[in-house]
Design a protein around this motif. Structure first.
Motif, PDB file in Angstrom:
ATOM      1  N   ILE A 141     -28.644 -15.908   2.211  1.00  0.00           N
ATOM      2  CA  ILE A 141     -28.954 -14.565   2.708  1.00  0.00           C
ATOM      3  C   ILE A 141     -27.688 -13.713   2.776  1.00  0.00           C
ATOM      4  O   ILE A 141     -27.702 -12.524   2.420  1.00  0.00           O
ATOM      5  CB  ILE A 141     -29.647 -14.643   4.076  1.00  0.00           C
ATOM      6  CG1 ILE A 141     -31.009 -15.339   3.937  1.00  0.00           C
ATOM      7  CG2 ILE A 141     -29.833 -13.244   4.668  1.00  0.00           C
ATOM      8  CD1 ILE A 141     -31.710 -15.607   5.242  1.00  0.00           C
ATOM      9  N   GLU A 142     -26.591 -14.320   3.208  1.00  0.00           N
ATOM     10  CA  GLU A 142     -25.324 -13.581   3.226  1.00  0.00           C
ATOM     11  C   GLU A 142     -24.926 -13.147   1.819  1.00  0.00           C
ATOM     12  O   GLU A 142     -24.431 -12.037   1.616  1.00  0.00           O
ATOM     13  CB  GLU A 142     -24.235 -14.459   3.856  1.00  0.00           C
ATOM     14  CG  GLU A 142     -24.412 -14.643   5.351  1.00  0.00           C
ATOM     15  CD  GLU A 142     -23.523 -15.730   5.929  1.00  0.00           C
ATOM     16  OE1 GLU A 142     -22.747 -16.330   5.144  1.00  0.00           O
ATOM     17  OE2 GLU A 142     -23.607 -15.974   7.141  1.00  0.00           O
ATOM     18  N   GLY A 143     -25.178 -14.036   0.843  1.00  0.00           N
ATOM     19  CA  GLY A 143     -24.892 -13.683  -0.542  1.00  0.00           C
ATOM     20  C   GLY A 143     -25.746 -12.536  -1.035  1.00  0.00           C
ATOM     21  O   GLY A 143     -25.287 -11.676  -1.807  1.00  0.00           O
TER      22      GLY A 143
ATOM     23  N   ILE B  25     -32.515 -16.691  12.273  1.00  0.00           N
ATOM     24  CA  ILE B  25     -32.203 -16.044  11.003  1.00  0.00           C
ATOM     25  C   ILE B  25     -32.814 -14.656  10.957  1.00  0.00           C
ATOM     26  O   ILE B  25     -32.191 -13.692  10.503  1.00  0.00           O
ATOM     27  CB  ILE B  25     -32.700 -16.911   9.833  1.00  0.00           C
ATOM     28  CG1 ILE B  25     -31.869 -18.192   9.743  1.00  0.00           C
ATOM     29  CG2 ILE B  25     -32.653 -16.134   8.514  1.00  0.00           C
ATOM     30  CD1 ILE B  25     -32.341 -19.161   8.690  1.00  0.00           C
ATOM     31  N   GLU B  26     -34.042 -14.524  11.446  1.00  0.00           N
ATOM     32  CA  GLU B  26     -34.723 -13.229  11.464  1.00  0.00           C
ATOM     33  C   GLU B  26     -33.924 -12.206  12.260  1.00  0.00           C
ATOM     34  O   GLU B  26     -33.741 -11.059  11.839  1.00  0.00           O
ATOM     35  CB  GLU B  26     -36.118 -13.390  12.062  1.00  0.00           C
ATOM     36  CG  GLU B  26     -36.930 -12.098  12.086  1.00  0.00           C
ATOM     37  CD  GLU B  26     -38.314 -12.311  12.667  1.00  0.00           C
ATOM     38  OE1 GLU B  26     -39.244 -11.604  12.234  1.00  0.00           O
ATOM     39  OE2 GLU B  26     -38.472 -13.168  13.546  1.00  0.00           O
ATOM     40  N   GLU B  27     -33.423 -12.617  13.420  1.00  0.00           N
ATOM     41  CA  GLU B  27     -32.676 -11.704  14.279  1.00  0.00           C
ATOM     42  C   GLU B  27     -31.296 -11.390  13.704  1.00  0.00           C
ATOM     43  O   GLU B  27     -30.820 -10.255  13.778  1.00  0.00           O
ATOM     44  CB  GLU B  27     -32.544 -12.323  15.674  1.00  0.00           C
ATOM     45  CG  GLU B  27     -33.882 -12.526  16.374  1.00  0.00           C
ATOM     46  CD  GLU B  27     -33.768 -13.405  17.602  1.00  0.00           C
ATOM     47  OE1 GLU B  27     -32.632 -13.859  17.896  1.00  0.00           O
ATOM     48  OE2 GLU B  27     -34.787 -13.655  18.260  1.00  0.00           O
ATOM     49  N   LYS B  28     -30.671 -12.391  13.112  1.00  0.00           N
ATOM     50  CA  LYS B  28     -29.304 -12.218  12.625  1.00  0.00           C
ATOM     51  C   LYS B  28     -29.230 -11.373  11.370  1.00  0.00           C
ATOM     52  O   LYS B  28     -28.314 -10.557  11.203  1.00  0.00           O
ATOM     53  CB  LYS B  28     -28.680 -13.594  12.360  1.00  0.00           C
ATOM     54  CG  LYS B  28     -27.222 -13.550  11.913  1.00  0.00           C
ATOM     55  CD  LYS B  28     -26.657 -14.949  11.758  1.00  0.00           C
ATOM     56  CE  LYS B  28     -25.199 -14.908  11.336  1.00  0.00           C
ATOM     57  NZ  LYS B  28     -24.627 -16.282  11.180  1.00  0.00           N
ATOM     58  N   TYR B  29     -30.215 -11.537  10.479  1.00  0.00           N
ATOM     59  CA  TYR B  29     -30.109 -10.933   9.156  1.00  0.00           C
ATOM     60  C   TYR B  29     -31.137  -9.838   8.862  1.00  0.00           C
ATOM     61  O   TYR B  29     -31.162  -9.301   7.767  1.00  0.00           O
ATOM     62  CB  TYR B  29     -30.233 -12.005   8.084  1.00  0.00           C
ATOM     63  CG  TYR B  29     -29.104 -13.002   8.099  1.00  0.00           C
ATOM     64  CD1 TYR B  29     -27.810 -12.642   7.729  1.00  0.00           C
ATOM     65  CD2 TYR B  29     -29.341 -14.319   8.475  1.00  0.00           C
ATOM     66  CE1 TYR B  29     -26.779 -13.570   7.733  1.00  0.00           C
ATOM     67  CE2 TYR B  29     -28.313 -15.258   8.485  1.00  0.00           C
ATOM     68  CZ  TYR B  29     -27.038 -14.876   8.116  1.00  0.00           C
ATOM     69  OH  TYR B  29     -26.024 -15.802   8.127  1.00  0.00           O
ATOM     70  N   ASP B  30     -32.013  -9.542   9.793  1.00  0.00           N
ATOM     71  CA  ASP B  30     -33.039  -8.520   9.563  1.00  0.00           C
ATOM     72  C   ASP B  30     -33.889  -8.861   8.341  1.00  0.00           C
ATOM     73  O   ASP B  30     -33.970  -8.091   7.376  1.00  0.00           O
ATOM     74  CB  ASP B  30     -32.391  -7.138   9.396  1.00  0.00           C
ATOM     75  CG  ASP B  30     -33.435  -6.021   9.330  1.00  0.00           C
ATOM     76  OD1 ASP B  30     -34.528  -6.196   9.902  1.00  0.00           O
ATOM     77  OD2 ASP B  30     -33.166  -5.000   8.677  1.00  0.00           O
ATOM     78  N   VAL B  31     -34.500 -10.035   8.374  1.00  0.00           N
ATOM     79  CA  VAL B  31     -35.409 -10.455   7.324  1.00  0.00           C
ATOM     80  C   VAL B  31     -36.826 -10.524   7.891  1.00  0.00           C
ATOM     81  O   VAL B  31     -37.017 -10.544   9.104  1.00  0.00           O
ATOM     82  CB  VAL B  31     -35.006 -11.828   6.741  1.00  0.00           C
ATOM     83  CG1 VAL B  31     -33.612 -11.764   6.153  1.00  0.00           C
ATOM     84  CG2 VAL B  31     -35.095 -12.923   7.804  1.00  0.00           C
TER      85      VAL B  31
END
Length: 310
Positions: A23-25, A50-56
């Motif tokens: 996701i970072e990539g 992951i949802e909170e950290k990356y807005d997915v």
């Protein structure tokens, strides 16, 4: 630089740290995705962080409802973007140009899908490293029906580990098969190529992805692959897959010999035998007892549904 709107769809199941790096990539791409959609199969491992950290976006799939083709088709239809990038949770982009490289072939409006080159991880064994070079060379190519005589079944080779789809063509051709044990990407590629579309292999689009499968795991993987070919013969009609496997074994053996890896040649013979046995059993799966099928598949949930077992 090609800027096109695209969404990303990633099926997940008990993901590890590679999903974060993936996701970072994606977030670092020069041409960033419009949406990142995770199709998370129910498990004890949460992806809420992951949802909170990356807005997915996260959609939950029941474990018994997961299907290689059907689940990805669900994700494709959640998108409204002209292009959709399908990836697996363990594939990591090597740089910030992955998406724009995957989009380049679509200047040819007959291209239905563009897939990336897969590079080995650091601890990949020498046999798997060579297999990656064989299946994912450093030269790009656009494949069509005119390549059948030269490439055989490799004409239809495509991998949803990292593949960008023209969504309009996908919908027009009814997308992935909804119930398959494996190989939904090649089945789709075979279908669209046979009706006049093309599949692009884009060598400059690169992800890190490889597996050090044991002989037993290779047997199971090739069993599932053969089952998919038996269940969807129209996608592979008139094309034999065995010759490509023989070519890979011969070239790998020559490579090991030239590099004085004599012990690895024994390993190659063993694993190749496992692959062939798995493939052979898969082509005959309808004649096999259920208990044996259950022992030699990677996908237990598929057989619970197919055989009507609990």
């Amino acid at each position: 630089m090609i800027r096109q709107m695209y969404d990303v769809v990633i099926p997940t199941f008990k993901p590890d740290g590679k999903l974060n790096r993936l996701i970072e990539g994606l977030k670092c791409q020069r041409n960033q995705p419009n949406r990142i959609i995770l199709l998370n199969t129910e498990s004890n491992v949460s992806v809420r962080g992951i949802e909170e950290k990356y807005d997915v976006e996260i959609y939950t799939i029941k474990k018994d409802e997961f299907d290689h083709g059907g689940t990805r088709d669900f994700g494709m239809r959640l998108s409204q973007a002209p292009y959709v990038l399908l990836m697996t949770q363990d594939a990591v982009p090597t740089d910030e140009i992955l998406s724009e490289e995957l989009l380049k072939p679509f200047v040819d409006t007959a291209v239905a899908v563009s897939f990336a080159r897969q590079l080995p991880i650091e601890d990949t064994d020498i046999i798997e490293r060579y297999t990656r070079l064989f299946n994912y060379p450093d030269k790009s190519r656009i494949k069509s029906m005119s390549d059948i005589d030269e490439l055989g079944i490799k004409t239809f080779f495509c991998s949803n580990v990292c593949a960008m789809y023209n969504r309009e063509i996908y919908i027009k051709n009814n997308g992935f098969v909804r119930k398959t044990i494996f190989n939904e990407d090649m089945i789709y590629a075979g279908k669209v190529i046979r009706v006049g579309y093309k599949v692009a292999y884009q060598a400059e689009a690169k992800v890190i992805h490889a597996h050090n499968y044991s002989g037993r795991e290779q047997l199971k993987r090739n069993f599932d692959m053969a089952v998919s070919q038996v269940d969807y013969p129209e996608a592979f009609a008139g094309i034999k897959a065995e010759s490509e496997g023989v070519k890979l074994v011969r070239r790998t053996a020559n490579y090991l010999f030239r590099n004085h890896k004599y012990k690895e040649i024994v390993v190659l013979i063993y694993k190749s035998g496992c692959k062939y046995l798995g493939y052979l059993l898969g082509t005959k799966y309808k004649r096999l007892p259920r208990w044996l099928v259950r022992r030699i598949t990677m996908n237990q949930a598929f057989w619970r549904s197919k055989l009507g077992d609990s």
